[in-house]
Enzyme design. Structure first.
Site, mmCIF file in Angstrom:
data_model
loop_
_atom_site.group_PDB
_atom_site.id
_atom_site.type_symbol
_atom_site.label_atom_id
_atom_site.label_comp_id
_atom_site.label_asym_id
_atom_site.label_seq_id
_atom_site.Cartn_x
_atom_site.Cartn_y
_atom_site.Cartn_z
ATOM 1 N N GLU A 42 0.806 -1.212 0.000
ATOM 2 C CA GLU A 42 0.000 0.000 0.000
ATOM 3 C C GLU A 42 0.846 1.270 0.000
ATOM 4 O O GLU A 42 0.649 2.150 -0.805
ATOM 5 C CB GLU A 42 -0.895 -0.205 1.208
ATOM 6 C CG GLU A 42 -1.383 0.862 2.049
ATOM 7 C CD GLU A 42 -2.156 1.849 1.301
ATOM 8 O OE1 GLU A 42 -2.231 2.952 1.799
ATOM 9 O OE2 GLU A 42 -2.661 1.554 0.236
ATOM 10 N N HIS A 83 -1.532 1.772 7.006
ATOM 11 C CA HIS A 83 -1.958 2.484 5.798
ATOM 12 C C HIS A 83 -0.755 3.315 5.329
ATOM 13 O O HIS A 83 0.287 2.741 5.023
ATOM 14 C CB HIS A 83 -3.196 3.302 6.164
ATOM 15 C CG HIS A 83 -4.052 3.713 5.026
ATOM 16 N ND1 HIS A 83 -5.273 4.298 5.196
ATOM 17 C CD2 HIS A 83 -3.867 3.657 3.691
ATOM 18 C CE1 HIS A 83 -5.806 4.572 4.021
ATOM 19 N NE2 HIS A 83 -4.968 4.194 3.101
ATOM 20 N N HIS A 104 -5.171 1.550 11.378
ATOM 21 C CA HIS A 104 -6.628 1.515 11.561
ATOM 22 C C HIS A 104 -7.032 0.294 12.379
ATOM 23 O O HIS A 104 -7.635 -0.638 11.856
ATOM 24 C CB HIS A 104 -7.354 1.461 10.213
ATOM 25 C CG HIS A 104 -7.080 2.624 9.324
ATOM 26 N ND1 HIS A 104 -7.423 3.911 9.644
ATOM 27 C CD2 HIS A 104 -6.494 2.697 8.110
ATOM 28 C CE1 HIS A 104 -7.062 4.723 8.669
ATOM 29 N NE2 HIS A 104 -6.487 4.015 7.727
ATOM 30 N N ASN A 116 -5.228 8.866 6.152
ATOM 31 C CA ASN A 116 -4.847 8.055 5.011
ATOM 32 C C ASN A 116 -3.332 8.065 4.900
ATOM 33 O O ASN A 116 -2.673 7.078 5.144
ATOM 34 C CB ASN A 116 -5.531 8.636 3.768
ATOM 35 C CG ASN A 116 -5.351 7.787 2.549
ATOM 36 O OD1 ASN A 116 -4.254 7.305 2.306
ATOM 37 N ND2 ASN A 116 -6.396 7.578 1.783
ATOM 38 N N ASN A 163 -5.562 12.456 -0.483
ATOM 39 C CA ASN A 163 -4.969 11.133 -0.325
ATOM 40 C C ASN A 163 -3.476 11.226 -0.026
ATOM 41 O O ASN A 163 -3.065 11.358 1.115
ATOM 42 C CB ASN A 163 -5.288 10.333 -1.593
ATOM 43 C CG ASN A 163 -5.021 8.858 -1.475
ATOM 44 O OD1 ASN A 163 -4.161 8.444 -0.714
ATOM 45 N ND2 ASN A 163 -5.744 8.061 -2.216
ATOM 46 N N ASP A 211 -2.863 8.921 -6.544
ATOM 47 C CA ASP A 211 -2.857 8.350 -5.200
ATOM 48 C C ASP A 211 -1.599 8.812 -4.460
ATOM 49 O O ASP A 211 -1.428 9.996 -4.242
ATOM 50 C CB ASP A 211 -2.979 6.829 -5.324
ATOM 51 C CG ASP A 211 -3.407 6.173 -4.024
ATOM 52 O OD1 ASP A 211 -3.109 6.721 -2.960
ATOM 53 O OD2 ASP A 211 -4.031 5.108 -4.070
ATOM 54 N N ASN A 212 -0.696 7.885 -4.131
ATOM 55 C CA ASN A 212 0.482 8.298 -3.364
ATOM 56 C C ASN A 212 1.506 9.041 -4.208
ATOM 57 O O ASN A 212 1.707 8.727 -5.372
ATOM 58 C CB ASN A 212 1.157 7.072 -2.769
ATOM 59 C CG ASN A 212 0.286 6.410 -1.749
ATOM 60 O OD1 ASN A 212 -0.190 7.054 -0.841
ATOM 61 N ND2 ASN A 212 0.066 5.123 -1.913
HETATM 62 C C1 LIG Z 1 -1.159 4.940 -0.803
HETATM 63 O O1 LIG Z 1 -2.214 4.413 -1.534
HETATM 64 C C2 LIG Z 1 -3.339 4.005 -0.807
HETATM 65 C C3 LIG Z 1 -4.355 3.389 -1.707
HETATM 66 O O2 LIG Z 1 -5.356 4.285 -2.043
HETATM 67 C C4 LIG Z 1 -3.869 5.166 -0.096
HETATM 68 O O3 LIG Z 1 -5.046 4.814 0.579
HETATM 69 C C5 LIG Z 1 -2.792 5.635 0.834
HETATM 70 O O4 LIG Z 1 -3.183 6.738 1.492
HETATM 71 C C6 LIG Z 1 -1.573 5.992 0.122
HETATM 72 N N1 LIG Z 1 -0.480 6.231 1.007
HETATM 73 C C7 LIG Z 1 0.315 7.249 0.870
HETATM 74 C C8 LIG Z 1 1.497 7.287 1.743
HETATM 75 O O5 LIG Z 1 0.094 8.130 0.066
#
Ligand SMILES: *[C@@H]1O[C@H](CO)[C@@H](O)[C@H](O)[C@H]1NC(C)=O
Ligand SMILES: *[C@@H]1O[C@H](CO)[C@@H](O)[C@H](O)[C@H]1NC(C)=O
Ligand SMILES: *[C@@H]1O[C@H](CO)[C@@H](O)[C@H](O)[C@H]1NC(C)=O
Ligand SMILES: *[C@@H]1O[C@H](CO)[C@@H](O)[C@H](O)[C@H]1NC(C)=O
Ligand SMILES: CC(=O)N[C@H]1CO[C@H](CO)[C@@H](O)[C@@H]1O
Length: 354
Positions: free
Chosen positions: A53, A115, A134, A168, A224, A269-270
């Site tokens: 993840e 996460h 979580h 997140n 995110n 995303d990341n």
């Molecule tokens: C990485 O990707 C996951 C999948 O969506 C997301 O939920 C998470 O927050 C991300 N983590 C980072 C460090 O950005």
């Protein structure tokens, strides 16, 4: 008369939700197929099948990877086992992973559900790992000390705060200091679903330190990934359902002010930042809807590179794209010495030459 009104209301409601449904699908970019973009030499990482993840690579080539996320509505391939933090040495020819042992009597490993992760290295070269956790669908931030020799994580502290309800991702600014993203405002499962469906844009970014906790940016449509520029002056954020990367200026008092935004055509995303060039590498979900129901149409993967983000010569390149046969739902990508490590929300990880 009553009947007519009820039908009229039902009709209005249907029109209302039809609009929302189409906007929701566009925001989730439900059916986007990617045209494959391949890299010369890619290998799946042995020992990762159930999530990679988030990950971070230390300057010495050691990669820390969070694995085994259980997140509402997203399929986990290993629902009955707790999550873990994996270690991979990228200096090895054919690197594999080992699980880091967690030490500390106060930490409950059976409810560990990691996460976003982030490291902070202090002036004595001690590496701290901050992990969004979580346990039982709640949110905590766990602070660990990384013990390289012993291949373990020493648990130091659990942080809980009312401004950290749905974390997140996280970027560490000290052993107990960080910025973190709350991807939802509501904690309740149904309210969360409606919040996302209607696009209420209530998610926000928090600054946390033992002395002060405050919201530093808000009104996002599923905020995110978060990361910081190598010089520590800018904070990068990915607003997933708006398909946008934001650049914020960071001030001495830890407040953030918006500088610029880059709109893409995918769900960002990341974000990882190349410590040498400052380029952004972004794991993307081209068809995020499928992450909820993989089956015969698995979610695809996509990696974007953004060069010169602070200048007018900004350039966005799609470096890797694949329809989910090899890699399902990429969420993070990190470069190290000419190689790219791509992680996924709940599945495998791929290591490629650039
Ligand atoms: C990485 O990707 C996951 C999948 O969506 C997301 O939920 C998470 O927050 C991300 N983590 C980072 C460090 O950005
Ligand atoms: C992934 O999960 C499956 C199902 O629980 C398990 O059989 C498999 O060993 C796991 N793989 C790894 C690499 O942990
Ligand atoms: C640890 O977590 C498990 C799984 O959530 C839970 O059943 C157990 O009660 C927890 N133990 C403690 C000491 O809190
Ligand atoms: C924080 O610093 C910025 C830039 O110097 C300034 O504009 C802002 O007013 C400060 N905010 C607070 C709450 O002190
Ligand atoms: C359903 C939907 O809105 N799909 C869009 C996803 O993004 C691509 C690229 O911008 C568009 O071509 C699709 O129409």
């Amino acid at each position: 008369m009553v009947k007519v009104t009820a039908f009229a209301l039902l009709g209005l409601a249907l029109i209302f939700f039809k609009d929302y449904r189409s906007s929701y699908q566009t925001r989730l970019n439900a059916s986007r197929e990617v045209k494959p973009v391949e890299l010369p030499k890619c290998n799946l990482v042995k020992g990762i099948e159930n999530g990679s993840e988030d990950l971070e690579i230390l300057p010495n080539g050691l990669a820390l990877i969070s694995s085994g996320l259980k997140y509402p509505d997203i399929t986990s391939f290993e629902p009955n086992n707790p999550g873990k933090i994996l270690l991979m040495d990228l200096n090895e020819e054919d690197p594999t992973v080992i699980e880091l042992k967690i030490i500390g009597s106060k930490f409950n490993t059976s409810s560990f559900n990691p996460h976003g992760i982030s490291t902070f290295t202090d002036k004595d070269n001690t590496v701290y790992l901050l992990v969004v956790n979580h346990p039982d669908v709640k949110t905590t931030v766990e602070c660990f000390k990384f013990q390289e020799e012993e291949k373990s994580l020493l648990h130091l502290k659990t942080i809980r705060h009312e401004l950290l309800p749905n974390l997140n991702d996280i970027v560490a600014l000290g052993p107990e200091r960080f910025y973190a993203t709350n991807d939802h405002y509501f904690v309740n499962h149904y309210l969360r679903s409606w919040e996302t469906y209607l696009g209420l844009a209530l998610s926000y970014v928090v600054y946390y330190s033992p002395e002060e906790v405050k919201v530093v940016a808000d009104k996002f449509d599923f905020i995110n990934g978060i990361n910081i520029s190598p010089d520590g002056k800018y904070v990068y954020l990915s607003e997933s359902l708006a398909h946008t990367i934001h650049v914020y200026e960071k001030h001495a008092n830890w407040t953030l002010t918006p500088l610029k935004s880059v709109v893409t055509n995918t769900i960002v995303d990341n974000i990882s930042v190349d410590p040498v060039t400052g380029d952004l590498w972004i794991g993307c979900l081209p068809n995020a809807m499928r992450i909820f129901h993989p089956g015969e149409h698995p979610p695809g993967s996509e990696v974007l590179q953004i060069q010169n983000i602070l200048t007018d010569e900004l350039k966005v390149t799609e470096v890797y794209a694949e329809n989910g046969k090899v890699l399902q739902g990429s969420s993070v990508a990190f470069v190290y010495k000419g190689k790219l490590l791509i992680g996924t929300v709940c599945q495998k990880a791929l290591y490629c030459e650039l």
